[in-house]
Design a protein around this motif. Structure first.
Motif, PDB file in Angstrom:
ATOM      1  N   LEU A 140       0.801  -1.243  -0.083  1.00  0.00           N
ATOM      2  CA  LEU A 140       0.043   0.022   0.048  1.00  0.00           C
ATOM      3  C   LEU A 140       0.775   1.329   0.103  1.00  0.00           C
ATOM      4  N   THR A 144      -6.120   6.670  -6.263  1.00  0.00           N
ATOM      5  CA  THR A 144      -6.132   5.924  -5.065  1.00  0.00           C
ATOM      6  C   THR A 144      -7.185   4.793  -5.085  1.00  0.00           C
ATOM      7  N   VAL A 184      -6.192   0.862  -4.549  1.00  0.00           N
ATOM      8  CA  VAL A 184      -6.493  -0.111  -3.694  1.00  0.00           C
ATOM      9  C   VAL A 184      -7.367  -1.151  -3.909  1.00  0.00           C
ATOM     10  N   CYS A 234      -8.893   2.051   3.682  1.00  0.00           N
ATOM     11  CA  CYS A 234      -8.646   2.831   2.593  1.00  0.00           C
ATOM     12  C   CYS A 234      -9.957   3.902   2.177  1.00  0.00           C
TER      13      CYS A 234
END
Length: 372
Positions: free
Chosen positions: A326, A340, A344, A365
């Motif tokens: 991550l 993003t 994720v 997340c």
């Protein structure tokens, strides 16, 4: 409204049937133009085009324009510091970065924009603001309006109705300002309030102020009346005909190269990537299975991209390998919810098939994305 739009179109068609070279050259001494577009990127591009292409030694220009809902930040500002980006996305309000300095403003059709173009030697924004005040006083002598030392226009000595910014080139310059006629103050105050915590930046901050619409003071003061009054006063002071020429900012024959200028102002690299370097140091207070969980996040962001990232998680929250993946994935990526989310989602596919792990991952997340 339909009739007015038809009149505008007919007027525009007459203007655009004129030979293009003549359009800019016939108005010796001065020119008053108004955009038929309400697109913030197109109108900002017109400013750039006039600044870059017109011979302001021969003629000065007043550009009148209005935008559909948009937040416009200054050249050296941080959008995360200046506004509520999540709310802008929810309300489909555009975000634009202009080429001038100054603070952040909210635009909608109840907000008038005025741009005064001159040579750098003749640049004088105080005189421009006094011209606006004189036009307002000519319309309604009882209005209590005056210009401050900060180049704002105040109503009743306390409410800001106009803010100023400028771009000074080597030989050319422009001063632009807003005039609040009947803007949506609720939306204005909502979107110009940053919810982001722990942000440190050397970007130019806006100075908050109480605002008021001229319409609230006098409901007869419509945008059309105000625009016409300012154009008349400009014509009187510059000894020229009071004639407003309508232009289409998408017309390449009239404004060669304007499409490229508009496209650049649209790009993520310009709107977000030009943000001065900043850092975020915050704690995500999350709730998981009725228990509080604190996650410390530290990031450095440069040119809108995550330059360094550290996420301090409770032990056993994520497998070490997934945790490091991550951080590795975030480093170098855009500080952007869409990018993003893609990251994720991709990493989730390679997670072990463990419902509890997936729940913890999704919660983390979701909170990370809220930072953006």
């Amino acid at each position: 409204m339909v009739l007015q739009s038809l009149k505008n179109c007919l007027w525009l068609s007459c203007v655009l049937r004129t030979p293009k070279a003549c359009f800019w050259s016939t108005a010796s001494g001065g020119l008053i133009i108004q955009s038929v577009s309400n697109d913030v990127y197109q109108n900002l591009a017109v400013e750039d085009w006039i600044h870059d292409h017109m011979d302001l030694e021969k003629q000065h220009v007043l550009f009148l324009w209005r935008n559909s809902p948009a937040v416009v930040i200054g050249r050296h500002q941080n959008p995360w510091q200046e506004c509520n980006l999540r709310l802008l996305r929810q309300k489909n309000i555009k975000l634009a970065r202009r080429r001038s300095g100054g603070g952040t403003v909210y635009h909608d059709l109840g907000n008038i924009n005025l741009t005064f173009f001159t040579t750098r030697k003749k640049y004088e924004r105080m005189e421009n603001l006094k011209l606006i005040v004189k036009a307002l006083k000519a319309l309604r002598p009882q209005l209590d309006v005056h210009v401050t030392d900060r180049y704002d226009i105040l109503l009743d000595r306390q409410y800001k109705i106009s803010g100023t910014a400028a771009k000074l080139g080597r030989t050319s310059a422009y001063h632009h300002c807003t005039l609040l006629c009947n803007a949506d103050k609720f939306v204005l105050s909502s979107v110009l309030k940053s919810p982001y915590k722990g942000l440190k930046s050397n970007a130019t901050p806006s100075v908050p102020a109480s605002v008021k619409n001229l319409f609230e003071e006098d409901p007869s003061l419509t945008s059309e009346i105000l625009l016409d009054a300012i154009a008349k006063e400009y014509a009187v002071q510059h000894q020229m005909d009071h004639h407003i020429t309508l232009i289409n900012p998408a017309d390449e024959t009239l404004l060669p190269g304007i499409s490229n200028k508009t496209k650049e102002l649209h790009t993520w690299e310009w709107v977000y990537g030009k943000t001065p370097k900043f850092s975020i140091s915050t704690c995500l207070n999350m709730t998981y299975k009725d228990s509080g969980v604190d996650v410390k996040v530290n990031m450095d962001v440069k040119h809108g991209r995550i330059e360094a990232c550290n996420i301090d998680l409770p032990v056993q929250w994520l497998p070490p390998g997934l945790h490091s993946e991550l951080i590795k994935g975030l480093t170098g990526s855009k500080f952007c919810p869409n990018e993003t989310t893609t990251l994720v989602t991709t990493l989730l596919r390679v997670c072990p098939q463990d419902d509890e792990l997936h729940s913890r991952w999704n919660l983390l997340c979701e909170n990370m994305i809220r930072l953006m």
